[in-house]
Design an enzyme around this catalytic site. Structure first.
Site: not given
Ligand code: NAD
Length: 354
Positions: A80, A180, A182-184
């Site tokens: 990572k 959260g 976000g993307h996922v």
């Molecule tokens: P992202 O940055 O697109 O989304 C994260 C969201 O969480 C954002 O909208 C952010 O504003 C919100 N957030 C941050 N702190 C917060 C809080 N205290 N309370 C509420 N919301 C909060 O990230 P993502 O790609 O959606 O990933 C989300 C999580 O999943 C991360 O921990 C990432 O490591 C994990 N993950 C992602 C993937 C992937 O394919 N993108 C794969 C495995 C694991």
């Protein structure tokens, strides 16, 4: 604890610190274990309060990737990267290409991809400097943003956990709080909406809250009200360590299943506390593996149906882990970790004999 002590304790192979004065780029690549293959893991761009915080994050995240790839049966090690966000640095082409050069310096021992704070546009810039990058856009022959595949796996893991709790995998009418959006989180919400779950969301980003509220019927919960909210299922999809000494006593849900990495502040202590409270915890690194599976398929020749089919194994694997944990009255995270560690150990012995 100094850096080498931390690396020894968590059994890391390598940390690479990088700095580029011209672009303001600064960060760390962590390689935890490369027994199963090159270490693949995304790059996180984040405001870290201190260098120690960034070091701890890269150590924890890269270790999690080793176990995630191992339990998923793919041929990748765990790595990572974290970039320490400097508000004065322009996150432009030069910045990301500079980062690509550092990734390339490792000669393929580390393969990068997206994580929090990075996206396919940045990945495209990185790919101009190194071939050791996944999550490339489809027009470059890549698998694109891994988030939809991650969300699909999380959704299946959530259904398996619900089945373990109630005997039925259906999420219809279940109150699911997605922390959260976000993307996922957004792709997960789409699956939940199609299954007629009752969805609540919490986020610190107002634009994301609006985007989701405009598209789906959801209730918005303040980020500070998440842990004591009325919910059947808590889906952590923001950052790690949200399950800890202070939040566990507040939780009233039956299932925890989400995308965030390292949800348990302490795997043993907090995994045991959840077990004792009767909350079914779907191990994070098992159910959020869809993204790394997608990236792995990209490294051998991208094929979307194959990536989705491999991700579908998450359902059966989650059920098996939860069932074994329940029968032995054990912490599910610990059971999943044992399976992942065993594969690395077995393959490690084979490789030594070559
Ligand atoms: P992202 O940055 O697109 O989304 C994260 C969201 O969480 C954002 O909208 C952010 O504003 C919100 N957030 C941050 N702190 C917060 C809080 N205290 N309370 C509420 N919301 C909060 O990230 P993502 O790609 O959606 O990933 C989300 C999580 O999943 C991360 O921990 C990432 O490591 C994990 N993950 C992602 C993937 C992937 O394919 N993108 C794969 C495995 C694991």
């Amino acid at each position: 604890m100094n850096v080498f002590e931390k690396m020894e304790n968590m059994e890391h192979e390598q940390l690479m610190f990088f700095n580029d004065n011209k672009t303001g780029l600064k960060g760390i690549i962590g390689i935890h274990n490369s027994v199963l293959g090159p270490a693949l893991g995304g790059t996180r761009l984040w405001h870290y309060a201190s260098e120690q915080e960034a070091i701890n994050d890269v150590l924890r995240l890269s270790r999690g990737m080793s176990f995630k790839s191992s339990i998923s049966g793919i041929h990748l090690g765990g790595g990572k990267a974290v970039i320490i966000d400097n508000p004065n640095a322009k996150k432009d082409e030069a910045y990301w290409r500079s980062y690509g050069k550092f990734v390339d310096n490792l000669g393929g021992k580390y393969i990068t991809a997206e994580d929090v704070g990075t996206n396919t546009r940045f990945i495209e810039y990185i790919s101009l400097e190194t071939d050791h990058v996944a999550g490339k856009p489809d027009y470059l022959g890549g698998g694109g943003d891994p988030s939809p595949v991650t969300a699909y796996g999380v959704y299946l893991g959530m259904k398996a956990a619900q089945k373990q709790l109630s005997g039925s995998e259906s999420l219809e009418g279940k109150k699911v709080l997605v922390q959260g959006a976000g993307h996922v989180g957004q792709y997960l919400i789409d699956h939940l909406a199609k299954e007629k779950a009752v969805i609540s969301i919490a986020d610190i980003n107002k634009a994301n809250l609006k985007m989701v509220s405009d598209k789906y019927k959801v209730k918005v919960v303040s980020p500070t009200d998440v842990y004591h909210a009325d919910m059947d299922i808590y889906a952590p999809c923001a950052l790690g360590a949200s399950i800890n000494d202070s939040t566990i006593p507040q939780l009233k849900c039956g299932v925890i299943a989400g995308a965030a990495n390292n949800q348990l502040a302490d795997e043993l202590v907090h995994g045991n506390l959840l077990r004792d409270k009767g909350i079914i915890y779907a191990p994070d690194f098992l159910i959020n593996a869809g993204g790394v599976i997608n990236c792995y398929i990209e490294t051998i020749g991208y094929n979307r149906p194959r990536a989705l089919a491999a991700t579908e194994n998450i359902y059966d694997q989650t059920l098996a882990v939860l069932d074994n944990a329940a029968k032995a009255h054990r912490n599910a995270q610990e059971v999943a970790l044992e399976i992942a560690m065993q594969r690395i150990e077995n393959i490690g012995k084979t490789r030594q004999r070559r």
